[in-house]
Write a protein that holds these residues in place. Structure first.
Motif, PDB file in Angstrom:
ATOM      1  N   ALA A   1      -3.282   6.515  16.766  1.00  0.00           N
ATOM      2  CA  ALA A   1      -3.808   6.799  15.429  1.00  0.00           C
ATOM      3  C   ALA A   1      -4.036   8.294  15.252  1.00  0.00           C
ATOM      4  CB  ALA A   1      -5.101   6.031  15.200  1.00  0.00           C
ATOM      5  N   HIS A   2      -4.518   8.941  16.300  1.00  0.00           N
ATOM      6  CA  HIS A   2      -4.746  10.392  16.247  1.00  0.00           C
ATOM      7  C   HIS A   2      -3.429  11.133  16.013  1.00  0.00           C
ATOM      8  CE1 HIS A   2      -6.758  14.179  17.029  1.00  0.00           C
ATOM      9  NE2 HIS A   2      -5.808  14.490  17.895  1.00  0.00           N
ATOM     10  N   VAL A   3      -2.372  10.729  16.688  1.00  0.00           N
ATOM     11  CA  VAL A   3      -1.057  11.339  16.506  1.00  0.00           C
ATOM     12  C   VAL A   3      -0.580  11.163  15.066  1.00  0.00           C
ATOM     13  CG1 VAL A   3       1.386  11.184  17.159  1.00  0.00           C
ATOM     14  CG2 VAL A   3      -0.395  11.099  18.916  1.00  0.00           C
ATOM     15  N   LEU A   4      -0.766   9.972  14.523  1.00  0.00           N
ATOM     16  CA  LEU A   4      -0.322   9.699  13.153  1.00  0.00           C
ATOM     17  C   LEU A   4      -1.083  10.532  12.124  1.00  0.00           C
ATOM     18  CD1 LEU A   4       0.227   5.831  13.166  1.00  0.00           C
ATOM     19  CD2 LEU A   4       1.964   7.593  12.797  1.00  0.00           C
ATOM     20  N   VAL A   5      -2.380  10.722  12.341  1.00  0.00           N
ATOM     21  CA  VAL A   5      -3.169  11.551  11.414  1.00  0.00           C
ATOM     22  C   VAL A   5      -2.627  12.981  11.384  1.00  0.00           C
ATOM     23  CG1 VAL A   5      -5.428  12.600  11.006  1.00  0.00           C
ATOM     24  CG2 VAL A   5      -5.263  10.178  11.545  1.00  0.00           C
ATOM     25  N   GLN A   6      -2.310  13.524  12.555  1.00  0.00           N
ATOM     26  CA  GLN A   6      -1.739  14.869  12.616  1.00  0.00           C
ATOM     27  C   GLN A   6      -0.415  14.946  11.854  1.00  0.00           C
ATOM     28  OE1 GLN A   6      -1.690  15.291  16.969  1.00  0.00           O
ATOM     29  NE2 GLN A   6      -3.267  16.878  16.800  1.00  0.00           N
ATOM     30  N   LYS A   7       0.433  13.953  12.049  1.00  0.00           N
ATOM     31  CA  LYS A   7       1.732  13.945  11.372  1.00  0.00           C
ATOM     32  C   LYS A   7       1.562  13.724   9.874  1.00  0.00           C
ATOM     33  CE  LYS A   7       4.607  12.664  15.296  1.00  0.00           C
ATOM     34  NZ  LYS A   7       5.283  13.986  15.259  1.00  0.00           N
TER      35      LYS A   7
ATOM     36  N   GLY B   1       0.788  -1.225   0.000  1.00  0.00           N
ATOM     37  CA  GLY B   1       0.000   0.000   0.000  1.00  0.00           C
ATOM     38  C   GLY B   1       0.820   1.275   0.000  1.00  0.00           C
ATOM     39  N   VAL B   2       0.320   2.272  -0.729  1.00  0.00           N
ATOM     40  CA  VAL B   2       0.969   3.582  -0.765  1.00  0.00           C
ATOM     41  C   VAL B   2       0.857   4.260   0.600  1.00  0.00           C
ATOM     42  CG1 VAL B   2       0.794   5.911  -1.744  1.00  0.00           C
ATOM     43  CG2 VAL B   2       0.744   3.909  -3.251  1.00  0.00           C
ATOM     44  N   MET B   3      -0.315   4.227   1.220  1.00  0.00           N
ATOM     45  CA  MET B   3      -0.458   4.827   2.547  1.00  0.00           C
ATOM     46  C   MET B   3       0.298   4.010   3.590  1.00  0.00           C
ATOM     47  SD  MET B   3      -1.424   7.308   4.372  1.00  0.00           S
ATOM     48  CE  MET B   3      -2.449   8.233   3.223  1.00  0.00           C
ATOM     49  N   ARG B   4       0.357   2.721   3.418  1.00  0.00           N
ATOM     50  CA  ARG B   4       1.159   1.872   4.312  1.00  0.00           C
ATOM     51  C   ARG B   4       2.596   2.386   4.369  1.00  0.00           C
ATOM     52  NH1 ARG B   4       4.674  -2.508   3.566  1.00  0.00           N
ATOM     53  NH2 ARG B   4       4.542  -4.197   5.133  1.00  0.00           N
ATOM     54  N   LYS B   5       3.155   2.709   3.215  1.00  0.00           N
ATOM     55  CA  LYS B   5       4.522   3.216   3.136  1.00  0.00           C
ATOM     56  C   LYS B   5       4.661   4.529   3.895  1.00  0.00           C
ATOM     57  CE  LYS B   5       7.994   4.798  -0.195  1.00  0.00           C
ATOM     58  NZ  LYS B   5       8.302   5.006  -1.650  1.00  0.00           N
ATOM     59  N   GLN B   6       3.676   5.422   3.750  1.00  0.00           N
ATOM     60  CA  GLN B   6       3.733   6.717   4.437  1.00  0.00           C
ATOM     61  C   GLN B   6       3.690   6.532   5.948  1.00  0.00           C
ATOM     62  OE1 GLN B   6       4.232   8.967   2.016  1.00  0.00           O
ATOM     63  NE2 GLN B   6       3.676   7.348   0.568  1.00  0.00           N
ATOM     64  N   ILE B   7       2.798   5.650   6.424  1.00  0.00           N
ATOM     65  CA  ILE B   7       2.635   5.450   7.864  1.00  0.00           C
ATOM     66  C   ILE B   7       3.881   4.806   8.470  1.00  0.00           C
ATOM     67  CG2 ILE B   7       1.275   4.256   9.634  1.00  0.00           C
ATOM     68  CD1 ILE B   7      -0.050   6.734   8.237  1.00  0.00           C
ATOM     69  N   LEU B   8       4.477   3.859   7.780  1.00  0.00           N
ATOM     70  CA  LEU B   8       5.713   3.251   8.264  1.00  0.00           C
ATOM     71  C   LEU B   8       6.805   4.303   8.431  1.00  0.00           C
ATOM     72  CD1 LEU B   8       5.825  -0.073   6.201  1.00  0.00           C
ATOM     73  CD2 LEU B   8       5.567   0.123   8.676  1.00  0.00           C
ATOM     74  N   ALA B   9       6.921   5.187   7.452  1.00  0.00           N
ATOM     75  CA  ALA B   9       7.953   6.221   7.507  1.00  0.00           C
ATOM     76  C   ALA B   9       7.690   7.214   8.633  1.00  0.00           C
ATOM     77  CB  ALA B   9       8.034   6.948   6.163  1.00  0.00           C
ATOM     78  N   LEU B  10       6.437   7.620   8.794  1.00  0.00           N
ATOM     79  CA  LEU B  10       6.097   8.586   9.843  1.00  0.00           C
ATOM     80  C   LEU B  10       6.286   7.988  11.232  1.00  0.00           C
ATOM     81  CD1 LEU B  10       2.850  10.151   8.326  1.00  0.00           C
ATOM     82  CD2 LEU B  10       5.047  11.310   8.638  1.00  0.00           C
ATOM     83  N   ALA B  11       5.866   6.748  11.408  1.00  0.00           N
ATOM     84  CA  ALA B  11       5.950   6.107  12.724  1.00  0.00           C
ATOM     85  C   ALA B  11       7.392   5.912  13.159  1.00  0.00           C
ATOM     86  CB  ALA B  11       5.214   4.771  12.696  1.00  0.00           C
ATOM     87  N   LYS B  12       8.291   5.677  12.210  1.00  0.00           N
ATOM     88  CA  LYS B  12       9.705   5.474  12.549  1.00  0.00           C
ATOM     89  C   LYS B  12      10.359   6.738  13.094  1.00  0.00           C
ATOM     90  CE  LYS B  12      10.435   1.662   9.311  1.00  0.00           C
ATOM     91  NZ  LYS B  12      11.030   1.223   8.025  1.00  0.00           N
ATOM     92  N   LYS B  13       9.724   7.882  12.882  1.00  0.00           N
ATOM     93  CA  LYS B  13      10.263   9.149  13.381  1.00  0.00           C
ATOM     94  C   LYS B  13       9.744   9.484  14.780  1.00  0.00           C
ATOM     95  CE  LYS B  13      10.613  11.095   8.707  1.00  0.00           C
ATOM     96  NZ  LYS B  13      10.133  12.172   7.805  1.00  0.00           N
ATOM     97  N   ILE B  14       8.826   8.686  15.298  1.00  0.00           N
ATOM     98  CA  ILE B  14       8.246   8.955  16.613  1.00  0.00           C
ATOM     99  C   ILE B  14       9.097   8.275  17.678  1.00  0.00           C
ATOM    100  CG2 ILE B  14       6.212   8.678  18.087  1.00  0.00           C
ATOM    101  CD1 ILE B  14       4.500   8.714  15.559  1.00  0.00           C
ATOM    102  N   GLU B  15       9.592   9.064  18.587  1.00  0.00           N
ATOM    103  CA  GLU B  15      10.493   8.556  19.616  1.00  0.00           C
ATOM    104  C   GLU B  15       9.785   7.531  20.507  1.00  0.00           C
ATOM    105  OE1 GLU B  15      13.400  10.271  23.186  1.00  0.00           O
ATOM    106  OE2 GLU B  15      12.301  11.656  21.868  1.00  0.00           O
TER     107      GLU B  15
END
Length: 278
Positions: free
Chosen positions: A264-270, A205-219
């Motif tokens: 999930a709310h945090v990820l939507v904001q990011k 998934g295209v969004m799967r790729k975005q979420i994986l990348a964003l989540a890896k930046k969350i400490e």
């Protein structure tokens, strides 16, 4: 001539020779357009090209990313919905042949509809899912691309409707969790965010790729692509699905287990921040 619902008619303007209709011989991409911009354009383009190569379609010389973008935007601008729209581009092998095609040349069709929201938001309404076990996905390359053969998704959607569910979780032939009907599945357990690897048969998934990348930046969050069993789901703190149209949809209930949606709310904001920056 043909017989259509008991009426003898001329074959003109029918789909009787269309290979996507006859054999599922087509691939597609579903896009989100915001303010005359195709979100995640490069990811969609390269996935479409890879899908065409997998099924041995001949890629037209003019089918560049710029051409792809131009054709989509021409349509949504003509329809007056370029502020927020959903578009699907379907590429199918040209008419001719039975299982063995006469040509690998292709045609395409783009269809678009308006969307209400420009930004992604988290729908906090009740959203219940369960397993679908009538049919299983296979762990193979074809499962990771978007083809026009989606009978498992169709029958599972009917099952969900008949059982008052909002979605179903699909399993592979090893009985492991793969994805949901309209996208990828993520599970948060403690500080671990887990999604099935593509090798399990899930859509790349295209969004799967975005979420994986964003989540890896969350400490403090460990991001993993690992096998998920149905038993693991009931141990999770959060479950959510992802696709490019809704972004992130929290799952509130799986069987007797209810879930939170804080992460999930945090990820939507990011996600919205990342889109506005690009």
């Amino acid at each position: 001539m043909i017989n259509f619902n008991g009426n003898i008619a001329h074959e003109e303007n029918t789909l009787t020779q269309n290979r996507a209709f006859l054999y599922g011989d087509g691939v597609f991409e579903t896009l989100k357009i915001v303010n005359s911009r195709v979100l995640f354009l490069e990811d969609h383009y390269f996935r479409l090209m890879a899908s065409m190569r997998v099924v041995r379609m001949e890629i037209p010389m003019d089918f560049t990313m710029e051409y792809f973008e131009e054709q989509v935007l021409n349509l949504v601008n003509e329809m007056g919905i370029a502020a927020s729209a959903r578009a699907r581009i379907t590429v199918f092998r040209n008419d001719g042949g039975l299982y063995l095609p006469k040509t690998n040349l292709v045609s395409y069709l783009i269809h678009a509809t308006p969307l209400e929201s420009i930004t992604y938001s988290l729908n906090k309404a009740s959203y219940e899912v369960d397993l679908y076990k009538d049919f299983y996905l296979t762990k193979q390359l074809l499962s990771s691309i978007k083809t026009t053969n989606k009978l498992i998704n169709v029958t599972a959607s009917i099952f969900a409707h008949e059982n008052a569910l909002d979605n179903c979780i699909l399993l592979n032939d090893a009985k492991n969790v793969v994805e949901v009907l309209q996208g990828n599945l993520f599970m948060l357990t403690g500080k671990k965010l887990i999604t099935p690897p593509v090798s399990e048969g899930c859509l790349n998934g295209v969004m799967r790729k975005q979420i994986l990348a964003l989540a890896k930046k969350i400490e403090g969050i460990e991001v993993l692509e690992e096998i998920i069993s149905p038993f693991d789901l009931q141990k999770a703190d959060e479950l959510f699905l992802t696709n490019v149209i809704v972004g992130i949809q929290s799952i509130t209930k799986y069987r007797k287990k209810e879930f939170a949606n804080d992460f999930a709310h945090v990820l939507v904001q990011k996600l919205n921040e990342s889109i506005s920056e690009n």
